[in-house]
Design an enzyme around this catalytic site. Structure first.
Site, PDB file in Angstrom:
ATOM      1  N   LYS A 184      70.158  58.683  -2.001  1.00 32.17           N
ATOM      2  CA  LYS A 184      71.547  58.353  -2.360  1.00 32.17           C
ATOM      3  C   LYS A 184      72.401  58.909  -1.222  1.00 32.17           C
ATOM      4  O   LYS A 184      72.697  60.097  -1.168  1.00 32.17           O
ATOM      5  CB  LYS A 184      71.904  59.018  -3.692  1.00 32.17           C
ATOM      6  CG  LYS A 184      72.957  58.293  -4.524  1.00 32.17           C
ATOM      7  CD  LYS A 184      74.294  58.119  -3.876  1.00 32.17           C
ATOM      8  CE  LYS A 184      75.118  59.382  -3.868  1.00 32.17           C
ATOM      9  NZ  LYS A 184      76.356  59.258  -3.060  1.00 32.17           N
ATOM     10  N   GLU A 259      70.680  72.517   0.307  1.00 34.23           N
ATOM     11  CA  GLU A 259      71.205  72.828   1.644  1.00 34.23           C
ATOM     12  C   GLU A 259      72.713  72.676   1.534  1.00 34.23           C
ATOM     13  O   GLU A 259      73.231  71.559   1.553  1.00 34.23           O
ATOM     14  CB  GLU A 259      70.643  71.844   2.677  1.00 34.23           C
ATOM     15  CG  GLU A 259      69.144  71.872   2.823  1.00 34.23           C
ATOM     16  CD  GLU A 259      68.658  73.061   3.636  1.00 34.23           C
ATOM     17  OE1 GLU A 259      69.456  73.654   4.384  1.00 34.23           O
ATOM     18  OE2 GLU A 259      67.473  73.402   3.520  1.00 34.23           O
ATOM     19  N   CYS A 293      77.410  71.987   9.007  1.00 30.46           N
ATOM     20  CA  CYS A 293      77.247  73.053   8.009  1.00 30.46           C
ATOM     21  C   CYS A 293      77.116  74.406   8.688  1.00 30.46           C
ATOM     22  O   CYS A 293      77.538  75.418   8.148  1.00 30.46           O
ATOM     23  CB  CYS A 293      76.031  72.767   7.150  1.00 30.46           C
ATOM     24  SG  CYS A 293      74.574  72.360   8.119  1.00 30.46           S
ATOM     25  N   GLU A 394      85.022  77.434   3.462  1.00 30.93           N
ATOM     26  CA  GLU A 394      84.494  76.469   4.434  1.00 30.93           C
ATOM     27  C   GLU A 394      85.546  75.370   4.637  1.00 30.93           C
ATOM     28  O   GLU A 394      85.912  74.665   3.702  1.00 30.93           O
ATOM     29  CB  GLU A 394      83.189  75.845   3.917  1.00 30.93           C
ATOM     30  CG  GLU A 394      82.547  74.946   4.957  1.00 30.93           C
ATOM     31  CD  GLU A 394      81.351  74.161   4.437  1.00 30.93           C
ATOM     32  OE1 GLU A 394      81.448  73.585   3.340  1.00 30.93           O
ATOM     33  OE2 GLU A 394      80.330  74.122   5.141  1.00 30.93           O
TER      34      GLU A 394
HETATM   35  P1  NAD Z   1      79.579  66.588  -1.110  1.00 24.16           P
HETATM   36  O1  NAD Z   1      78.958  67.693  -1.862  1.00 24.16           O
HETATM   37  O2  NAD Z   1      80.927  66.114  -1.521  1.00 24.16           O
HETATM   38  O3  NAD Z   1      78.653  65.275  -1.149  1.00 24.16           O
HETATM   39  C1  NAD Z   1      77.314  65.327  -0.730  1.00 24.16           C
HETATM   40  C2  NAD Z   1      76.531  64.237  -1.438  1.00 24.16           C
HETATM   41  O4  NAD Z   1      76.514  64.538  -2.840  1.00 24.16           O
HETATM   42  C3  NAD Z   1      77.150  62.834  -1.326  1.00 24.16           C
HETATM   43  O5  NAD Z   1      76.121  61.889  -1.227  1.00 24.16           O
HETATM   44  C4  NAD Z   1      77.879  62.681  -2.654  1.00 24.16           C
HETATM   45  O6  NAD Z   1      78.037  61.338  -3.047  1.00 24.16           O
HETATM   46  C5  NAD Z   1      76.941  63.413  -3.585  1.00 24.16           C
HETATM   47  N1  NAD Z   1      77.576  63.898  -4.830  1.00 24.16           N
HETATM   48  C6  NAD Z   1      78.880  64.194  -5.051  1.00 24.16           C
HETATM   49  N2  NAD Z   1      79.043  64.585  -6.334  1.00 24.16           N
HETATM   50  C7  NAD Z   1      77.829  64.550  -6.918  1.00 24.16           C
HETATM   51  C8  NAD Z   1      77.346  64.867  -8.232  1.00 24.16           C
HETATM   52  N3  NAD Z   1      78.165  65.284  -9.203  1.00 24.16           N
HETATM   53  N4  NAD Z   1      76.028  64.732  -8.473  1.00 24.16           N
HETATM   54  C9  NAD Z   1      75.173  64.331  -7.493  1.00 24.16           C
HETATM   55  N5  NAD Z   1      75.579  64.001  -6.243  1.00 24.16           N
HETATM   56  C10 NAD Z   1      76.892  64.121  -5.964  1.00 24.16           C
HETATM   57  O7  NAD Z   1      79.556  67.001   0.417  1.00 24.16           O
HETATM   58  P2  NAD Z   1      80.129  66.206   1.661  1.00 24.16           P
HETATM   59  O8  NAD Z   1      81.603  66.355   1.689  1.00 24.16           O
HETATM   60  O9  NAD Z   1      79.543  64.851   1.687  1.00 24.16           O
HETATM   61  O10 NAD Z   1      79.479  67.020   2.868  1.00 24.16           O
HETATM   62  C11 NAD Z   1      80.003  68.186   3.390  1.00 24.16           C
HETATM   63  C12 NAD Z   1      79.294  69.401   2.834  1.00 24.16           C
HETATM   64  O11 NAD Z   1      77.896  69.302   3.097  1.00 24.16           O
HETATM   65  C13 NAD Z   1      79.743  70.680   3.515  1.00 24.16           C
HETATM   66  O12 NAD Z   1      79.908  71.680   2.543  1.00 24.16           O
HETATM   67  C14 NAD Z   1      78.597  71.021   4.441  1.00 24.16           C
HETATM   68  O13 NAD Z   1      78.497  72.379   4.760  1.00 24.16           O
HETATM   69  C15 NAD Z   1      77.433  70.539   3.638  1.00 24.16           C
HETATM   70  N6  NAD Z   1      76.271  70.309   4.504  1.00 24.16           N
HETATM   71  C16 NAD Z   1      75.233  71.197   4.428  1.00 24.16           C
HETATM   72  C17 NAD Z   1      74.142  71.055   5.278  1.00 24.16           C
HETATM   73  C18 NAD Z   1      72.993  72.034   5.242  1.00 24.16           C
HETATM   74  O14 NAD Z   1      71.934  71.711   5.790  1.00 24.16           O
HETATM   75  N7  NAD Z   1      73.139  73.203   4.647  1.00 24.16           N
HETATM   76  C19 NAD Z   1      74.111  69.999   6.184  1.00 24.16           C
HETATM   77  C20 NAD Z   1      75.186  69.126   6.239  1.00 24.16           C
HETATM   78  C21 NAD Z   1      76.262  69.295   5.386  1.00 24.16           C
END
Ligand code: NAD
Length: 507
Positions: A184, A259, A293, A394
């Site tokens: 997804k 992650e 991240c 963040e």
């Molecule tokens: P997000 O949490 O808003 O979304 C991430 C994914 O989760 C998307 O596909 C989104 O559609 C899905 N999602 C949202 N709500 C959900 C729910 N209730 N249930 C299941 N899935 C859901 O994050 P973002 O804004 O897309 O990405 C940025 C974040 O990702 C930052 O906090 C960044 O640090 C983190 N990130 C972490 C890593 C790592 O390896 N630790 C790598 C890249 C990004």
């Protein structure tokens, strides 16, 4: 490839389930925007619970199918090699899609597309080297060995900042060990996973081994993390979303790999080569416009070097060339989302309100050629303290908070005074000090005299609210297999069931 920037532009993208492309069951779609103009450029299928059900059913079917279940490890490796070749051949098309979708530099996306084949090759090579152990139990005539088995169907949820790379971290080791996946992607960057599905199909993976359902997080994402057919959830995204995912996984007693976000300490000691260190600080926070991240967003600088480093950071930030992500000269492109731009702007105000000194940046670039794109200047806050909101939260944008420290004890206390624990970096010529830092810092990765240097061989993952579980290397195989213990009694006798013999030498 049928899916290229040109063919995607203005189209409605399907989802990919069981080897077939089709619209979402409800017919609903969602809009995706070009960060350089703010204008919509395609619509993706807005998948729902019904589509997730179908995708998990297709993956479960593939798991039982001898075409996948009965495939030898060597043949699975061969398919991964073939996939690597196809990514290599289509790397330019994939990079163009990623850049158009999330605004990251084309140069960076090309480098990522060139790296991905190696990632798949690494796990292709590992496919026939996964083995168990013989356990020396202290009982004669008893053989105990372990074997690693596929887990089952893995639900993979990824964010928008590096969609294909983040997806690959779970997909490559999953296919290597014989799992099936349902992806997804982020609703903001649906296109690359769909284009990638075409390559998986062409490589010859059995239908159902790899599925993609695009859609919103609160609907398709939530449905996936509640699905009883999953063996594991691999989630990459924000910490608050991670909590919801973990809660769903907990209810189903399904393990997950999280992650999550970070607020990583990036440290410069007075004895460091300040030119190298400042270049490290600048690339640690401003590369990818801070949308990584592991961004080194909390810059700790020792008191004697503080003014010089802040001055160098100011000069370095002001020299960064902002521009269209497709221009070869551009060093900083737009932010990927309008919401992200608003968030960064909010934190500029909060930083000033909390008393940090805005040294440079803090606004959208005043340039007509950038139009309505979501660009933001690289920003440096000096005289920041660890309790300010710019130093605690963040931001996920090009904003560095530079904090002064006196000595090692002072530094470690501040560096660890954060909810996060993803990554960290230190610049010093004193290896003893660097090692003391490495042992004391609460971060899953420590970079010494370098920063943001990932590798598919390097296990990585966060501590604390940055999540749990590991990507990369053999750790990924451990995460995505289950270990079974087999015990054989070859004494020719049957033990008396009413006599307890624990490690007593009897069988
Ligand atoms: P997000 O949490 O808003 O979304 C991430 C994914 O989760 C998307 O596909 C989104 O559609 C899905 N999602 C949202 N709500 C959900 C729910 N209730 N249930 C299941 N899935 C859901 O994050 P973002 O804004 O897309 O990405 C940025 C974040 O990702 C930052 O906090 C960044 O640090 C983190 N990130 C972490 C890593 C790592 O390896 N630790 C790598 C890249 C990004």
């Amino acid at each position: 490839m049928q899916f290229t920037v040109d063919s995607i532009e203005g189209s409605e993208l399907p989802i990919y389930i069981g080897g077939e492309w089709r619209p979402s069951k409800s017919g609903a779609t969602l809009e995706s925007f070009d960060p350089t103009t703010g204008a919509p450029w395609y619509r993706a299928a807005d998948g729902s619970e019904d589509d997730i059900d179908d995708a998990v059913a297709a993956a479960t079917g593939a798991l039982k199918d001898p075409a996948w279940r009965g495939m030898t490890q060597t043949d699975r490796g061969r398919l991964l090699y073939r996939l690597a070749e196809l990514i290599e051949q289509n790397g330019e098309a994939l990079a163009q899609i990623e850049t158009r979708d999330n605004g990251k530099l084309l140069r960076e996306m090309r480098a990522q597309s060139a790296y991905l084949p190696n990632y798949y090759r690494y796990f292709a090579g590992m496919a026939d080297k996964i083995q168990g152990d013989v356990i020396p139990v202290s009982k004669p005539d008893v053989l105990n060995f372990t074997m690693r088995e596929p887990l089952g169907v893995i639900g993979v949820i990824v964010p928008w900042n590096s969609p294909l790379y983040m997806m690959t971290c779970t997909v490559a080791p999953s296919l290597c060990v014989g799992n099936c996946v349902v992806i997804k992607p982020s609703e903001h960057t649906s296109a690359s996973a769909i284009a990638f599905a075409e390559l998986v199909k062409e490589a010859g993976f059995p239908d159902g081994a790899f599925n993609v359902v695009t859609g919103h997080g609160a609907t398709a994402g939530d449905a996936l993390t509640r699905h009883p057919g999953l063996a594991k959830i691999a989630f990459t995204g924000g910490t608050e979303t991670g909590r919801k995912v973990a809660a769903n996984a907990g209810r189903m007693l399904v393990p997950c790999n999280l992650e999550l976000g970070g607020k990583s300490p990036h440290v410069v000691f007075g004895d460091a080569d300040l030119e190298r260190a400042t270049t490290g600080l600048i690339s640690g926070i401003f590369a990818a416009a801070g949308q990584t991240c592991v961004a080194g967003s909390r810059c700790f600088v020792q008191a004697p070097a503080y003014d010089e480093v802040v001055d160098r950071m100011k000069q370095g930030a002001e020299a960064i060339r902002i521009g269209h992500p497709k221009d070869e000269d551009t060093q900083l492109g737009p932010l990927a989302l309008k919401a992200q731009l608003s968030k960064v702007q909010k934190y500029i105000a909060l930083g000033q309100e909390d008393g940090a000194q805005l040294v440079t940046g803090g606004r959208r670039p005043q340039r007509d050629d950038l139009g309505e794109g979501w660009y933001f200047e690289p920003t440096v806050f000096a005289n920041a303290t660890n309790d300010m909101r710019v130093a605690r939260d963040e931001i996920f944008g090009p904003v560095a908070s530079v904090i002064k420290f006196e000595d090692e004890a002072d530094l470690i206390e501040m560096a660890n005074d954060t909810a996060y624990g993803l990554a960290s970096g230190i610049w010093t010529k004193d290896i003893d000090r660097a090692m003391r830092f490495a042992k004391s810092v609460d971060a899953g990765t420590v970079w010494i005299n370098t920063y943001r240097a990932p590798s598919m061989m390097t296990p990585s993952g966060g501590f604390k609210e940055s999540g749990y579980g590991k990507h990369n290397g053999f750790e990924a195989v451990r995460e995505l297999t289950r270990l079974k213990s087999v015990v054989i009694d070859h004494s020719g006798k049957t033990a008396d069931p009413f006599v307890m013999k624990l490690e007593t030498g009897g069988s």
